[in-house]
Motif scaffolding. Structure first.
Motif, mmCIF file in Angstrom:
data_model
loop_
_atom_site.group_PDB
_atom_site.id
_atom_site.type_symbol
_atom_site.label_atom_id
_atom_site.label_comp_id
_atom_site.label_asym_id
_atom_site.label_seq_id
_atom_site.Cartn_x
_atom_site.Cartn_y
_atom_site.Cartn_z
ATOM 1 N N ASP A 1 -9.618 2.484 -1.906
ATOM 2 C CA ASP A 1 -7.808 2.337 -2.362
ATOM 3 C C ASP A 1 -8.394 3.127 -3.587
ATOM 4 O OD1 ASP A 1 -6.273 1.399 -4.424
ATOM 5 O OD2 ASP A 1 -7.664 -1.140 -4.304
ATOM 6 N N SER B 1 -9.185 6.570 7.184
ATOM 7 C CA SER B 1 -8.097 5.648 6.791
ATOM 8 C C SER B 1 -8.027 4.481 6.766
ATOM 9 C CB SER B 1 -8.689 4.720 8.672
ATOM 10 O OG SER B 1 -9.229 6.560 9.211
ATOM 11 N N SER B 2 -7.026 4.579 5.623
ATOM 12 C CA SER B 2 -6.607 3.452 4.419
ATOM 13 C C SER B 2 -7.939 2.709 3.775
ATOM 14 C CB SER B 2 -5.995 2.708 5.142
ATOM 15 O OG SER B 2 -4.960 3.428 5.061
ATOM 16 N N ARG B 3 -9.386 3.485 4.136
ATOM 17 C CA ARG B 3 -10.449 2.497 3.972
ATOM 18 C C ARG B 3 -11.211 2.628 2.049
ATOM 19 N NH1 ARG B 3 -15.112 3.790 8.183
ATOM 20 N NH2 ARG B 3 -13.907 5.584 8.045
ATOM 21 N N ARG C 1 -3.799 0.526 -3.113
ATOM 22 C CA ARG C 1 -3.008 -0.897 -2.517
ATOM 23 C C ARG C 1 -3.172 -1.891 -4.377
ATOM 24 N NH1 ARG C 1 -6.982 0.004 0.932
ATOM 25 N NH2 ARG C 1 -8.711 -1.623 -0.308
ATOM 26 N N GLY D 1 -2.563 6.078 -0.206
ATOM 27 C CA GLY D 1 -4.038 5.220 -0.767
ATOM 28 C C GLY D 1 -4.473 4.111 -1.581
ATOM 29 N N ALA E 1 0.970 -1.390 -0.583
ATOM 30 C CA ALA E 1 -0.075 0.185 0.030
ATOM 31 C C ALA E 1 0.957 1.150 -0.391
ATOM 32 C CB ALA E 1 -0.983 0.175 1.409
ATOM 33 N N SER E 2 0.223 2.018 -0.718
ATOM 34 C CA SER E 2 1.354 3.195 -1.045
ATOM 35 C C SER E 2 0.273 4.638 -1.184
ATOM 36 C CB SER E 2 2.609 3.664 -1.858
ATOM 37 O OG SER E 2 2.636 4.454 -2.159
ATOM 38 N N ALA F 1 -6.579 8.781 1.454
ATOM 39 C CA ALA F 1 -6.416 7.584 1.845
ATOM 40 C C ALA F 1 -6.171 7.717 3.081
ATOM 41 C CB ALA F 1 -5.315 7.030 0.727
ATOM 42 N N GLU F 2 -5.766 9.130 3.392
ATOM 43 C CA GLU F 2 -5.516 9.351 5.082
ATOM 44 C C GLU F 2 -6.720 9.883 5.585
ATOM 45 O OE1 GLU F 2 -2.762 12.814 7.948
ATOM 46 O OE2 GLU F 2 -2.247 12.750 6.029
#
Length: 762
Positions: A613, A609-611, A98, A96, A93-94, A605-606
């Motif tokens: 993609d 909370s990375s939910r 994946r 936001g 992952a990077s 993405a931040e």
């Protein structure tokens, strides 16, 4: 025969300059064709380039961790082994985004066989134990660059570099990407295994050797086998359009080169009409004259072709930029030696055919030259327009130069046509460049209005996902949507049915025909779908989605860069009418002008909370990046062919002006003015050719690009003409180059006292 050889030897001693020019012209044209062949192989088959440079393995076997892969090296036909390497299947992952990845343990030195080719950054270093190297396609999907941090298997890693590989490439949802790491960073666990690559002495034995390798390891120990044919097929699918376009340009360059050779030989024969008459007078038969010219010019052609082969072979790889890279790669590709022999042989055969035609004309020259009409008294006088221009006190050099270029005989149109052909092809190449640039500068006009695609996970509701996306200040629109597989009538094929946007906020499709879909059951389709169903705008089509029928009215044709154009798009509301339970699986995000997609993706993405993609939208421009450098090199090759034709035209103009030298001096023109006459004639010819080439090249480029786009399913409507400043610069460069090349020969001609004879009369 002895007399023929003596005359050929005397002619060579007398006309060394012409002979050297013909050899140089042949060498330049054959070298141009060889460079065009190298460019074609380089641009249309990038996988072969990577495979050759990396000493790629012909197949890769993925096995269980305990499989004994050491016995594979002893199989018959195995030339080298890469690995085995411990692997682990995980997620990276990077910013936001994946992706599924295969983490592969390798040493600090790149392997000899199946070696990854570094694109940016550096290889693994023991001083950076947490460093990784990403496959180039995976790095683009993750928006990762050297120096960035990303999460792999729950641990933070530093991207040291990105690399290309000849293995099967990363495809989201289909194939994981490759991440190379030091052995200490690859731990055993779920998804662990090992991979080994085998390079064969004979690639044709791949299937047989795969069977033997699987038998040696045991079928239960092998989880996957991927061959070089599969990798090549995956890679070449994206370059088919580029290959077709470059193939057409190659044919055009071949035709331009052929005409340039024919013009050079015809000009030389016209310059020897008096010598041919002398040969006839001393007893040479027409057949002997034909054989003299044929053997002589074939010898020049063979010498020039051999010189071109030696130059390309020895110095081609040292050329600057992509052209030198193309030659270096081409020299290592299969079929290189065949092309190195066939291209010069074909050029020599064509030169022989062109020489036969010109020599046949030489054989018909009478022993006593007949004064042509253009040189007869009163037959070569000034036209009414020229006399009027002189009466208006226009510069004599300009008027007489224009008259010399267009006022004599039938050769002016043929010279203009031969010189216009490479300029036409250059104009078409500029049109291709402009079209590709439009994919980057104005993606909304080619079906790429969204810059980002967001896919929420199961923990986010539709309302929460939409609120998160629309809250970002750089997001101007978040269009909900989904894509499902649908069966076409007859259940013989599967296409993509896309529901995107709502009727209140429709997605801005790029339409090339018809109108946007607004009402119930209305949709737009790509060219690939229309061709598949033999449908047109205005038809009704019936699809099957999940066992349920879906009837749609096609009201427009959209430009669809993905899935070969086999896409039908409607609103999410229309799909929900027949399938109420559908919920959006993705959001297409349009950003404000100037916004950085990477920064926006990282912010989203931040915030989620990375939910979410977040991935960048991809288009044809990403797969055709090689075209930019190839276009520049192709223009250089065409310019070399045009330079050869221009040199021939200048020689003919100087020779034709020889009989006018005394007359021009008699009416009071100075040597500088006489030079200006020849330079003006050459400039007028180049100007006419440039105007003709650009005028025809723009519509032809438009037709060619749209035709190829339609054939690949994208659909017509993507072509754009080169900007007017570029066309004007091309015309100016052609005229300026012609004038610059003509100055020295014209000035030298004025310093000789030439008799007014029939030796230069055509």
């Amino acid at each position: 025969m002895r007399a023929m050889l003596r005359w050929a030897h005397a002619d060579l001693r007398t006309h060394r300059g012409e002979a050297l020019f013909l050899v140089a012209a042949t060498a330049g044209i054959v070298a141009s064709l060889l460079l065009a062949t190298a460019l074609f192989g380089y641009a249309t088959n990038p996988w072969q380039r990577v495979f050759t440079q990396s000493s790629g393995a012909h197949f890769w076997i993925r096995t269980a961790p305990a499989a004994d892969t050491g016995r594979l090296a002893s199989l018959d036909g195995v030339a080298a082994v890469s690995g085995p390497y411990r692997t682990a299947t995980t997620t990276a992952a990077s910013r936001g985004a994946r992706a599924n990845v295969e983490l592969r343990a390798t040493g600090p030195a790149p392997p000899t066989t199946g070696r990854p080719l570094m694109v940016s950054g550096r290889w693994l270093d023991p001083a950076a134990p947490d460093g990784v190297v990403l496959e180039a396609g995976l790095a683009r999907a993750l928006w990762a660059e050297p120096g960035d941090r990303l999460t792999v298997a729950g641990r933070s890693r530093t991207v040291l570099g990105t690399a290309e590989t000849a293995e099967r490439r990363y495809r989201p949802g289909e194939r994981p990407g490759t991440v190379w790491a030091l052995p200490s960073a690859v731990t055993s666990g779920s998804g662990a295994g090992q991979v080994v690559g085998l390079r064969l002495a004979d690639p044709d034995d791949t299937d047989y050797t795969v069977q033997r390798a699987v038998t040696a390891l045991g079928a239960g120990a092998v989880s996957e086998v991927s061959t070089w044919q599969q990798a090549r097929s995956d890679a070449q699918g994206d370059t088919r359009l580029l290959g077709q376009v470059l193939g057409l340009f190659g044919l055009g360059a071949l035709l331009a080169a052929a005409l340039a050779v024919f013009g050079a030989i015809s000009t030389r024969v016209r310059g020897h009409l008096r010598d041919i008459s002398v040969l006839k007078a001393v007893g040479f038969t027409p057949g002997q004259v034909v054989r003299v010219f044929l053997v002589q010019h074939l010898a020049f052609a063979v010498l020039g072709a051999a010189l071109a082969v030696l130059l390309v072979r020895a110095a081609g790889g040292r050329l600057p930029g992509r052209l030198g890279d193309a030659v270096q790669v081409w020299q290592g590709l299969p079929g290189h030696l065949a092309a190195l022999l066939l291209v010069p042989a074909a050029a020599v055969l064509f030169i022989g055919a062109a020489t036969c035609l010109a020599a046949w004309r030489a054989g018909r020259v009478p022993p006593v030259p007949v004064l042509p009409a253009t040189a007869a008294p009163g037959g070569g006088g000034l036209s009414g327009a020229a006399r009027t221009a002189l009466g208006l006190r226009m510069p004599p050099a300009l008027v007489l130069g224009w008259h010399r270029a267009f006022g004599r005989g039938r050769r002016a149109p043929s010279t203009v046509a031969r010189l216009a052909l490479p300029l036409l092809l250059i104009t078409m190449a500029l049109g291709g460049w402009t079209t590709i640039e439009r994919f980057d500068s104005r993606p909304e006009q080619v079906g790429l209005a969204a810059a980002l695609t967001a896919r929420p996970d199961a923990t986010l509701t539709d309302r929460e996902a939409a609120a998160l996306l629309r809250a970002h200040p750089d997001v101007t629109a978040a269009h909900p949507g989904l894509e499902v597989a649908a069966l076409v009538p007859g259940q013989t094929g599967t296409i993509a049915l896309r529901g995107l946007g709502t009727r209140a906020h429709p997605y801005p499709y790029a339409l090339a025909e018809g109108r946007a879909a607004h009402g119930p059951d209305e949709a737009v389709a790509g060219q690939g779908l229309l061709d598949l169903l033999d449908a047109r705008v205005g038809d009704w089509i019936r699809l099957t989605v999940g066992g349920h029928p879906q009837v749609l009215h096609l009201v427009g044709r959209s430009i669809e860069p993905e899935n070969g154009g086999r896409v039908v798009s409607t609103s999410l509301d229309t799909l929900r009418e027949n399938h109420p339970g559908l919920r959006p699986t993705l959001y297409q995000l349009r950003l404000r002008p100037g916004a950085d997609p990477r920064a926006v993706g990282a912010d989203l993405a931040e915030a989620s909370s990375s939910r979410l993609d977040i991935q960048s939208a991809t288009g044809p421009a990403d797969r055709l990046t090689a075209l930019r450098g190839v276009v520049v090199s192709l223009i250089a090759v065409l310019a070399l062919i045009g330079l050869t034709e221009l040199s021939t035209a200048i020689g003919g103009t100087v020779r034709d002006g020889g009989r006018d030298l005394l007359a021009l001096k008699a009416i009071g023109l100075t040597p500088r003015q006489i030079t200006a006459v020849t330079v003006t004639a050459t400039g007028c010819t180049a100007l006419a050719a440039a105007l003709l080439g650009t005028a025809l090249g723009v519509p032809l480029a438009h037709w060619l690009i749209d035709h190829e786009a339609r054939a690949t399913g994208i659909g017509a409507g993507i072509a754009h003409a080169p900007p007017m400043p570029h066309l004007l610069a091309l015309v100016a460069a052609a005229v300026a180059g012609a004038v610059a090349l003509a100055v020295l020969p014209a000035a030298r001609a004025t310093r000789h006292r030439l008799a007014d004879t029939l030796s230069a009369v055509a």
